[in-house]
Design an enzyme around this catalytic site. Structure first.
Site, PDB file in Angstrom:
ATOM      1  N   ASP A  32     -10.238  -0.041  11.785  1.00 57.20           N
ATOM      2  CA  ASP A  32      -9.281  -0.573  10.814  1.00 57.20           C
ATOM      3  C   ASP A  32      -9.149  -2.081  11.037  1.00 57.20           C
ATOM      4  OD1 ASP A  32      -6.708  -1.229   9.461  1.00 57.20           O
ATOM      5  OD2 ASP A  32      -6.561   0.932   9.200  1.00 57.20           O
ATOM      6  N   ASN A  88      -2.586   9.832   4.654  1.00 55.61           N
ATOM      7  CA  ASN A  88      -1.601   9.599   3.592  1.00 55.61           C
ATOM      8  C   ASN A  88      -2.178   9.948   2.216  1.00 55.61           C
ATOM      9  OD1 ASN A  88       0.157   8.474   5.547  1.00 55.61           O
ATOM     10  ND2 ASN A  88      -0.866   6.489   5.366  1.00 55.61           N
ATOM     11  N   GLN A  95      -0.047   5.645   0.975  1.00 56.63           N
ATOM     12  CA  GLN A  95      -1.482   5.392   0.783  1.00 56.63           C
ATOM     13  C   GLN A  95      -1.674   4.071   0.052  1.00 56.63           C
ATOM     14  OE1 GLN A  95      -3.612   8.496  -1.337  1.00 56.63           O
ATOM     15  NE2 GLN A  95      -5.619   7.646  -0.784  1.00 56.63           N
ATOM     16  N   HIS A 101      -9.132   8.929   3.439  1.00 50.35           N
ATOM     17  CA  HIS A 101      -9.438   8.488   4.808  1.00 50.35           C
ATOM     18  C   HIS A 101      -8.441   9.115   5.762  1.00 50.35           C
ATOM     19  CE1 HIS A 101      -6.751   5.591   2.906  1.00 50.35           C
ATOM     20  NE2 HIS A 101      -6.174   5.436   4.093  1.00 50.35           N
ATOM     21  N   HIS A 103      -6.672   8.448   9.485  1.00 49.14           N
ATOM     22  CA  HIS A 103      -6.446   7.448  10.536  1.00 49.14           C
ATOM     23  C   HIS A 103      -6.563   8.106  11.910  1.00 49.14           C
ATOM     24  CE1 HIS A 103      -4.470   4.253   8.008  1.00 49.14           C
ATOM     25  NE2 HIS A 103      -4.273   5.293   7.221  1.00 49.14           N
TER      26      HIS A 103
HETATM   27  P1  AMP Z   1      -3.529   3.833   3.966  1.00 43.66           P
HETATM   28  O1  AMP Z   1      -2.271   2.995   3.967  1.00 43.66           O
HETATM   29  O2  AMP Z   1      -3.373   5.170   4.595  1.00 43.66           O
HETATM   30  O3  AMP Z   1      -4.145   3.894   2.583  1.00 43.66           O
HETATM   31  O4  AMP Z   1      -4.538   3.049   4.903  1.00 43.66           O
HETATM   32  C1  AMP Z   1      -5.430   2.078   4.473  1.00 43.66           C
HETATM   33  C2  AMP Z   1      -5.946   1.379   5.702  1.00 43.66           C
HETATM   34  O5  AMP Z   1      -7.142   0.697   5.359  1.00 43.66           O
HETATM   35  C3  AMP Z   1      -4.973   0.348   6.288  1.00 43.66           C
HETATM   36  O6  AMP Z   1      -4.661   0.692   7.626  1.00 43.66           O
HETATM   37  C4  AMP Z   1      -5.768  -0.951   6.193  1.00 43.66           C
HETATM   38  O7  AMP Z   1      -5.544  -1.805   7.284  1.00 43.66           O
HETATM   39  C5  AMP Z   1      -7.200  -0.471   6.141  1.00 43.66           C
HETATM   40  N1  AMP Z   1      -8.164  -1.347   5.496  1.00 43.66           N
HETATM   41  C6  AMP Z   1      -8.025  -1.971   4.300  1.00 43.66           C
HETATM   42  N2  AMP Z   1      -9.138  -2.700   4.032  1.00 43.66           N
HETATM   43  C7  AMP Z   1      -9.985  -2.516   5.071  1.00 43.66           C
HETATM   44  C8  AMP Z   1     -11.294  -3.006   5.391  1.00 43.66           C
HETATM   45  N3  AMP Z   1     -11.950  -3.829   4.573  1.00 43.66           N
HETATM   46  N4  AMP Z   1     -11.861  -2.609   6.560  1.00 43.66           N
HETATM   47  C9  AMP Z   1     -11.195  -1.780   7.387  1.00 43.66           C
HETATM   48  N5  AMP Z   1      -9.969  -1.286   7.154  1.00 43.66           N
HETATM   49  C10 AMP Z   1      -9.363  -1.652   6.010  1.00 43.66           C
END
Ligand code: AMP
Ligand code: ZN
Length: 136
Positions: A32, A88, A95, A101, A103
């Protein structure tokens, strides 16, 4: 199976760079970019599904097996003290990227991270009402 303007589809196709810690024919696991803790990673299916509602059942069982395997490996390599596995679904649930995805968040004693919900205190009657709605 790829959606235009999806950041995780772009990561999977290599259009956007990422730090990959695992890959097979169905999944990629990346670090992440804004980690909650050291080693925070995301399991991404290579095909685009918005959330767990959309994810096919077979992939859902594959993802939990992979989460367990990686959690064991990461605990060994990072020497963490515990682990959160979080997923999420929908904006209201936190989300922000609408490509399924999961975590993987290593936890360390005294890491200061807070990933908690506010505990409610329903009556037995209220719990029973909910039980009936869901179970019957
Ligand atoms: P969610 O809030 O469950 O949708 O999580 C999305 C996650 O994606 C967050 O923890 C972000 O930090 C992560 N994220 C967003 N863009 C990228 C990226 N380009 N590379 C890696 N992680 C990312
Ligand atoms: Zn996508």
């Amino acid at each position: 199976m790829k959606q235009d303007n999806c950041i995780f589809c772009k990561i999977i196709s290599g259009e956007i760079p990422s730090h990959t810690i695992y890959e097979d024919e169905k999944f990629k696991i990346i670090l992440d970019v804004a980690p909650a803790t050291r080693g925070h990673a995301l399991i991404l299916p290579k095909s685009h599904y918005a959330n767990l509602y959309e994810l096919p059942e077979e992939m859902a069982s594959d993802v939990i097996k992979l989460a367990k395997k990686m959690m064991v490996k990461m605990t060994d390599k990072l020497n963490c003290d515990g682990f959160n596995v979080i997923q999420n679904n929908g904006e209201v649930a936190g989300q922000t990227v609408f490509h399924f995805h999961m975590h993987l968040i290593p936890r360390y004693k005294d890491d200061g991270e807070i990933l908690k919900y506010i505990a409610g205190s329903p009556s037995g009657e209220q719990l029973e009402q909910i039980r009936k709605i869901i179970a019957e």
